[in-house]
Design a protein around this motif. Structure first.
Motif, PDB file in Angstrom:
ATOM      1  N   LEU A 414      24.938  59.789  36.732  1.00 41.92           N
ATOM      2  CA  LEU A 414      25.135  58.368  36.952  1.00 41.92           C
ATOM      3  C   LEU A 414      24.026  57.558  36.298  1.00 41.92           C
ATOM      4  O   LEU A 414      22.849  57.918  36.385  1.00 41.92           O
ATOM      5  N   GLU A 415      24.387  56.450  35.684  1.00 45.14           N
ATOM      6  CA  GLU A 415      23.425  55.516  35.110  1.00 45.14           C
ATOM      7  C   GLU A 415      23.641  54.146  35.752  1.00 45.14           C
ATOM      8  O   GLU A 415      24.739  53.597  35.688  1.00 45.14           O
ATOM      9  N   LEU A 416      22.593  53.623  36.358  1.00 46.86           N
ATOM     10  CA  LEU A 416      22.672  52.349  37.066  1.00 46.86           C
ATOM     11  C   LEU A 416      21.715  51.346  36.415  1.00 46.86           C
ATOM     12  O   LEU A 416      20.506  51.603  36.307  1.00 46.86           O
ATOM     13  N   TYR A 417      22.252  50.224  35.979  1.00 46.46           N
ATOM     14  CA  TYR A 417      21.453  49.133  35.413  1.00 46.46           C
ATOM     15  C   TYR A 417      21.461  47.974  36.411  1.00 46.46           C
ATOM     16  O   TYR A 417      22.525  47.566  36.887  1.00 46.46           O
ATOM     17  N   THR A 418      20.278  47.432  36.703  1.00 44.76           N
ATOM     18  CA  THR A 418      20.161  46.349  37.679  1.00 44.76           C
ATOM     19  C   THR A 418      19.284  45.238  37.133  1.00 44.76           C
ATOM     20  O   THR A 418      18.194  45.498  36.610  1.00 44.76           O
ATOM     21  N   ASN A 448      29.519  56.477  35.124  1.00 46.92           N
ATOM     22  CA  ASN A 448      29.464  57.936  35.062  1.00 46.92           C
ATOM     23  C   ASN A 448      29.371  58.369  33.600  1.00 46.92           C
ATOM     24  O   ASN A 448      30.202  57.972  32.779  1.00 46.92           O
ATOM     25  N   VAL A 449      28.371  59.166  33.272  1.00 46.00           N
ATOM     26  CA  VAL A 449      28.228  59.671  31.920  1.00 46.00           C
ATOM     27  C   VAL A 449      29.284  60.747  31.689  1.00 46.00           C
ATOM     28  O   VAL A 449      29.404  61.691  32.480  1.00 46.00           O
ATOM     29  N   PRO A 456      34.481  62.303  38.818  1.00 47.74           N
ATOM     30  CA  PRO A 456      33.318  61.617  39.401  1.00 47.74           C
ATOM     31  C   PRO A 456      33.473  61.381  40.902  1.00 47.74           C
ATOM     32  O   PRO A 456      34.559  61.053  41.392  1.00 47.74           O
ATOM     33  N   LEU A 457      32.360  61.547  41.634  1.00 43.59           N
ATOM     34  CA  LEU A 457      32.373  61.303  43.074  1.00 43.59           C
ATOM     35  C   LEU A 457      32.648  59.841  43.368  1.00 43.59           C
ATOM     36  O   LEU A 457      33.398  59.508  44.292  1.00 43.59           O
ATOM     37  N   ILE A 458      32.021  58.941  42.590  1.00 42.80           N
ATOM     38  CA  ILE A 458      32.258  57.508  42.763  1.00 42.80           C
ATOM     39  C   ILE A 458      32.692  56.920  41.417  1.00 42.80           C
ATOM     40  O   ILE A 458      32.367  57.469  40.359  1.00 42.80           O
ATOM     41  N   PRO A 459      33.407  55.801  41.413  1.00 39.56           N
ATOM     42  CA  PRO A 459      33.896  55.233  40.150  1.00 39.56           C
ATOM     43  C   PRO A 459      32.805  54.447  39.426  1.00 39.56           C
ATOM     44  O   PRO A 459      31.729  54.184  39.975  1.00 39.56           O
ATOM     45  N   ASN A 460      33.088  54.081  38.182  1.00 39.63           N
ATOM     46  CA  ASN A 460      32.268  53.085  37.514  1.00 39.63           C
ATOM     47  C   ASN A 460      32.470  51.741  38.232  1.00 39.63           C
ATOM     48  O   ASN A 460      33.568  51.448  38.701  1.00 39.63           O
ATOM     49  N   TYR A 461      31.397  50.942  38.283  1.00 40.87           N
ATOM     50  CA  TYR A 461      31.575  49.654  38.952  1.00 40.87           C
ATOM     51  C   TYR A 461      30.589  48.621  38.429  1.00 40.87           C
ATOM     52  O   TYR A 461      29.531  48.957  37.877  1.00 40.87           O
ATOM     53  N   ASP A 462      30.969  47.364  38.596  1.00 41.07           N
ATOM     54  CA  ASP A 462      30.100  46.211  38.333  1.00 41.07           C
ATOM     55  C   ASP A 462      29.994  45.422  39.632  1.00 41.07           C
ATOM     56  O   ASP A 462      31.013  45.184  40.313  1.00 41.07           O
ATOM     57  N   MET A 463      28.769  44.993  39.951  1.00 43.60           N
ATOM     58  CA  MET A 463      28.557  44.230  41.182  1.00 43.60           C
ATOM     59  C   MET A 463      27.713  43.003  40.886  1.00 43.60           C
ATOM     60  O   MET A 463      26.774  43.060  40.096  1.00 43.60           O
ATOM     61  N   PHE A 464      28.069  41.895  41.522  1.00 45.88           N
ATOM     62  CA  PHE A 464      27.294  40.662  41.410  1.00 45.88           C
ATOM     63  C   PHE A 464      27.103  40.094  42.801  1.00 45.88           C
ATOM     64  O   PHE A 464      28.049  40.030  43.600  1.00 45.88           O
ATOM     65  N   ASN A 465      25.855  39.704  43.118  1.00 42.87           N
ATOM     66  CA  ASN A 465      25.567  39.074  44.410  1.00 42.87           C
ATOM     67  C   ASN A 465      24.669  37.863  44.179  1.00 42.87           C
ATOM     68  O   ASN A 465      23.626  37.964  43.535  1.00 42.87           O
ATOM     69  N   ASP A 488      25.579  34.231  51.167  1.00 45.24           N
ATOM     70  CA  ASP A 488      25.731  35.189  50.077  1.00 45.24           C
ATOM     71  C   ASP A 488      27.188  35.296  49.661  1.00 45.24           C
ATOM     72  O   ASP A 488      28.105  35.237  50.501  1.00 45.24           O
ATOM     73  N   TYR A 489      27.375  35.507  48.355  1.00 42.31           N
ATOM     74  CA  TYR A 489      28.704  35.781  47.808  1.00 42.31           C
ATOM     75  C   TYR A 489      28.587  37.017  46.907  1.00 42.31           C
ATOM     76  O   TYR A 489      27.706  37.099  46.052  1.00 42.31           O
ATOM     77  N   ARG A 490      29.479  37.996  47.116  1.00 41.57           N
ATOM     78  CA  ARG A 490      29.423  39.253  46.355  1.00 41.57           C
ATOM     79  C   ARG A 490      30.793  39.608  45.798  1.00 41.57           C
ATOM     80  O   ARG A 490      31.804  39.471  46.493  1.00 41.57           O
ATOM     81  N   THR A 491      30.792  40.075  44.548  1.00 41.23           N
ATOM     82  CA  THR A 491      32.010  40.610  43.939  1.00 41.23           C
ATOM     83  C   THR A 491      31.751  42.053  43.517  1.00 41.23           C
ATOM     84  O   THR A 491      30.635  42.397  43.098  1.00 41.23           O
ATOM     85  N   LEU A 492      32.777  42.883  43.594  1.00 38.77           N
ATOM     86  CA  LEU A 492      32.681  44.295  43.207  1.00 38.77           C
ATOM     87  C   LEU A 492      33.949  44.677  42.460  1.00 38.77           C
ATOM     88  O   LEU A 492      35.059  44.537  42.994  1.00 38.77           O
ATOM     89  N   TYR A 493      33.778  45.149  41.239  1.00 46.43           N
ATOM     90  CA  TYR A 493      34.918  45.636  40.447  1.00 46.43           C
ATOM     91  C   TYR A 493      34.666  47.106  40.130  1.00 46.43           C
ATOM     92  O   TYR A 493      33.620  47.476  39.585  1.00 46.43           O
ATOM     93  N   ALA A 494      35.611  47.975  40.501  1.00 46.91           N
ATOM     94  CA  ALA A 494      35.468  49.417  40.309  1.00 46.91           C
ATOM     95  C   ALA A 494      36.671  49.957  39.550  1.00 46.91           C
ATOM     96  O   ALA A 494      37.803  49.474  39.707  1.00 46.91           O
ATOM     97  N   ALA A 495      36.416  51.009  38.731  1.00 47.32           N
ATOM     98  CA  ALA A 495      37.501  51.618  37.951  1.00 47.32           C
ATOM     99  C   ALA A 495      37.168  53.069  37.657  1.00 47.32           C
ATOM    100  O   ALA A 495      36.002  53.419  37.416  1.00 47.32           O
ATOM    101  N   ARG A 496      38.198  53.916  37.692  1.00 46.35           N
ATOM    102  CA  ARG A 496      38.045  55.312  37.286  1.00 46.35           C
ATOM    103  C   ARG A 496      39.411  55.919  37.032  1.00 46.35           C
ATOM    104  O   ARG A 496      40.444  55.423  37.511  1.00 46.35           O
TER     105      ARG A 496
END
Length: 770
Positions: A414-418, A448-449, A456-465, A488-496
């Motif tokens: 997994l590669e996570l950019y924040t 996921n690389v 993959p255990l978890i999907p690729n995702y983008d999150m904004f808060n 707070d307002y949060r969005t989560l988009y996931a795909a796999r």
């Protein structure tokens, strides 16, 4: 719920009676805070002097001071701190205690012989706060962050074996606890039980634990508490400090080395820097009767910072690098169902090898980069604008035992950019009002690389808060009040891909959080604090979408995309007593959490080519957490002292009238300390004997893979010798944990099904400062 929380009101009104009992004619208190004028950061070791009585006090790490046993009347008070303008002020003490905040202005940086330091971040809050610094943090060197924080009452650890641990505050851990690395929220793959915080404890000069819900200040992930890991303040004059640590341990034959250097510029006043690095290597952990196969670890870390500070402007850049390789207990990955049942019934590994430093599959490799830049600007003495940006990259690779060439490829990669952005405006209006208005934004992309050969255990995702907040504090006499509101307002988009089918999900969450807190000085010796806060936390991506084998945890985890956000109401009450030889602090709390998310064993197993694994699923239920923490110390003589700390926590599943898994059991830690030093320097030579008592967890869920292990008692020994060689300092420490090599299993260890915990461990610690 009112009948369970009403004890706080009873305690509050009962304690108010102490005020009358102690309010005698010459028993008044003058207390307050000493802060930097330009940024409201605390000043430690400032001297407060009452001229008429020739008595005074020294401010502590948080800038607090208390002068006791004063009579009613008018007094002249002076406040002094090196490199700052002296404050002289008249105060009038009547029948009530008086509180005052002093803001000190720096003298010119050109003053000869004056050493002015940059300022560290400080969270001022009326909820329960405990800090480790000085000798307390020196004793933790060589331990992970999770293990270090066990010194704090109410804080335990959730571990996977003896090498991976993460802090637990009042039963909360992982995404409910926010960790700040030098002011930046640490963002890694912290959702797993075996995902320890990617942070080097050696970079910290102080570690602070805030036990209340701090979502208004920091956001949803702070609903269980906050941990601040704070490096030393950067120097801004030409003076340097170099420090070395060398640590060795008998158990796992661990070696740990750290070095740091910081200094300032003679040519550019206000410019300072700091560099720090550490390395750690350990082999197989030894339980009392056997070595645990494949439990070695290797770690290397680095951090550096450069900053500039002037009368109006401050700028700092910071970078930290963390890299670790950790072996996972080999017997936690079994080949078939019968092997899994056999090892749980056996209660200890079947593989009992000789000692080795080898790290083989299953294992995990984790790399974490963090970079930040922050700045502040003073419009005038009352208003300051702050800006902070942070970038983080986290790469987590988990390796399973596989055949052929696949054995060299990670099963999870997994590669996570924040990116984090903070902008806030601080103000202080006259002496009694301070506050802050702010905006913070976090954006994440996790992927996921390809090439693992595993779904993959978890999907690729983008999150904004995005969050906006306002905080305000008022201090007058014996009373201190603060409150805050946040949205707070949060969005989560996931795909796999599942097979050849693309599955996507687009979710959004929003909510308010708020708190109101106060501190009241009941008498010269008693202070009462109370903090009531709402908090919320949207479900994390693993709780929503986990589908498969979590290799590091040796378990199959199943998420639920229909989970809804957690919402909580937490009330924390504290009573502090300090008089002459004794210090006592009691914290009681009640936390109602609706839609609490937890990982529950199903009793089922999953068998594949890689072995047989227990199946866990994420569930949701209303919860009620409550308990108390106790800590205290007493000086029997000028050479002998004792301490005691303990905690009790209850976590009830209200909907099903049973208990949640992995909640810390009742525990107590007590000890005595003796000084062997000379009369003029008693702290130079000291021994400590201590005992840790942990009860059996009898409040278990309806189903678990094995019954909770029995309670246990561990005895420990410590010795510390301080030497001063001119301006240089040399510290020698010896610690022996589990002196009698007691075999025990900690309920909060996920590998307790397979092995006992660590046996006797002897540590030698050398520290040199020059």
């Amino acid at each position: 719920m009112l009948h369970k929380a009403s004890f706080g009101l009873v305690v509050f009104f009962s304690l108010l009676g102490f005020q009358t009992a102690f309010a005698q004619s010459c028993n008044l208190v003058f207390r307050g805070k000493i802060l930097h004028l330009e940024n409201d950061d605390a000043i430690e070791a400032a001297y407060v002097w009452v001229l008429e009585t020739r008595t005074g006090a020294v401010s502590d790490q948080n800038g607090n001071f208390v002068v006791r046993d004063l009579c009613p009347g008018t007094y002249t008070v002076t406040v002094q701190f090196l490199g700052h303008k002296e404050i002289r002020q008249t105060i009038n003490l009547t029948g009530n205690s008086t509180a005052q905040t002093f803001r000190m202005e720096e003298e010119s940086l050109n003053l000869g012989g004056v050493e002015v330091h940059g300022h560290r971040e400080l969270v001022q809050t009326t909820t329960a706060v405990t800090s480790l610094y000085g000798d307390a943090i020196l004793q933790t060197r060589g331990s992970s962050l999770g293990e270090s924080l066990k010194q704090v009452a109410g804080v335990t650890s959730f571990s996977t074996g003896s090498t991976i641990s993460k802090p637990v505050i009042h039963g909360m851990h992982s995404n409910r606890i926010m960790i700040l690395n030098n002011g930046i929220r640490l963002e890694g793959q912290q959702w797993g039980a075996e995902h320890a915080p990617e942070i080097d404890p050696f970079l910290a000069d102080e570690i602070t634990v805030i036990k209340g819900a701090e979502t208004v200040r920091f956001g949803p992930e702070a609903m269980g508490g906050v941990i601040l890991v704070t490096p030393p303040a950067l120097p801004t004059s030409k003076k340097s400090l170099t420090e070395f640590h060398l640590i060795g341990a008998s158990n796992s034959f661990m070696g740990n080395v750290s070095a740091s250097h910081m200094g300032g510029s003679d040519k550019i006043k206000g410019l300072g820097y700091r560099v720090q690095g550490s390395a750690k290597r350990a082999g197989y952990v030894k339980s009392p009767n056997y070595y645990q196969a494949n439990t070695g670890m290797a770690e290397i870390n680095f951090s550096g910072s450069v900053g500039y500070s002037s009368e109006k402007l401050g700028v700092e850049t910071y970078y930290s690098f963390f890299n670790t390789e950790i072996g996972i207990l080999r017997d936690s990955h079994t080949g078939n169902l019968s092997d899994l049942i056999d090892i749980i019934n056996n209660g200890e590994p079947f593989i009992k090898p000789d000692f080795s430093y080898e790290i083989d599959n299953p294992k995990q490799n984790v790399t974490h980069h963090l970079a930040k830049v922050k700045s502040h600007y003073h419009f005038n003495p009352n208003w300051k604008l702050n800006f902070q940006y942070g970038f983080q990259f986290n790469n987590r690779q988990e390796y399973d035992r596989r055949r052929g060439e696949l054995n060299t490829k990670p099963s999870l990669d997994l590669e996570l950019y924040t990116n984090t952005f903070d902008l806030f405006l601080d103000h202080n209006l006259k002496a009694n009002w301070t506050g802050s208005f702010g905006l913070n934004v976090i954006q994440q992309a996790n992927s996921n690389v390809p090439g693992t050969g595993v779904t993959p255990l978890i999907p690729n995702y983008d999150m904004f808060n995005g969050g906006i907040y306002a905080l305000e504090k008022y201090l007058k006499g014996p009373l201190e009040l603060e409150g805050g509101l946040r949205f707070d307002y949060r969005t989560l988009y996931a795909a796999r891909y599942v097979g050849e089918e693309l599955q996507t999900s687009d979710l959004d969450y929003q909510s308010f959080s708020a708190f109101l807190g106060g501190l009241y000085q009941l008498s010269p010796y008693f202070a009462f604090t109370s903090n009531l806060g709402t908090a919320w936390r949207p479900p994390n991506v693993n709780e929503l979408f986990s589908q498969g084998l979590h290799h590091g945890a040796a378990a199959v985890e199943i998420g639920d995309p229909n989970l809804v956000p957690e919402k909580s109401l937490k009330w924390v009450n504290g009573l502090e007593f300090e008089h002459q030889k004794a210090i006592v602090e009691i914290t009681a709390y009640a936390n109602q959490i609706n839609n609490y998310i937890y990982l529950n064993p199903t009793g089922e197993t999953f068998t594949s080519l890689r072995g047989t694994f227990n199946v866990y699923e994420y569930l949701q239920a209303d919860a009620f957490f409550y308990g108390f923490d106790l800590s205290g110390s007493y000086n029997f003589t000028n050479r002998a002292s004792g301490y005691l700390k303990g905690s009790i926590i209850r976590a009830k599943n209200v909907e099903e009238d049973n208990y949640f898994p992995f909640i810390p059991s009742d525990r107590m830690d007590w000890g005595v300390s003796f000084s062997l030093g000379k009369k003029e320097n008693l702290d130079s030579d000291r021994i400590t004997l201590s005992n840790v008592l942990v009860a059996q967890q009898k409040r278990e869920p309806d189903f678990d893979l094995a019954p909770a292990p029995p309670g246990y008692a561990l005895f420990n020994f410590g010795y510390q010798k301080k030497l001063e060689l001119g301006n240089n300092k040399f510290n020698i420490g010896v610690q022996v944990t589990n002196i009698f090599n007691t075999e025990y299993k900690e309920y909060m260890n996920r590998f307790r099904y397979f092995t006992a915990d660590m046996g006797r461990n002897i540590l030698l610690k050398l520290n040199y400062q020059f």
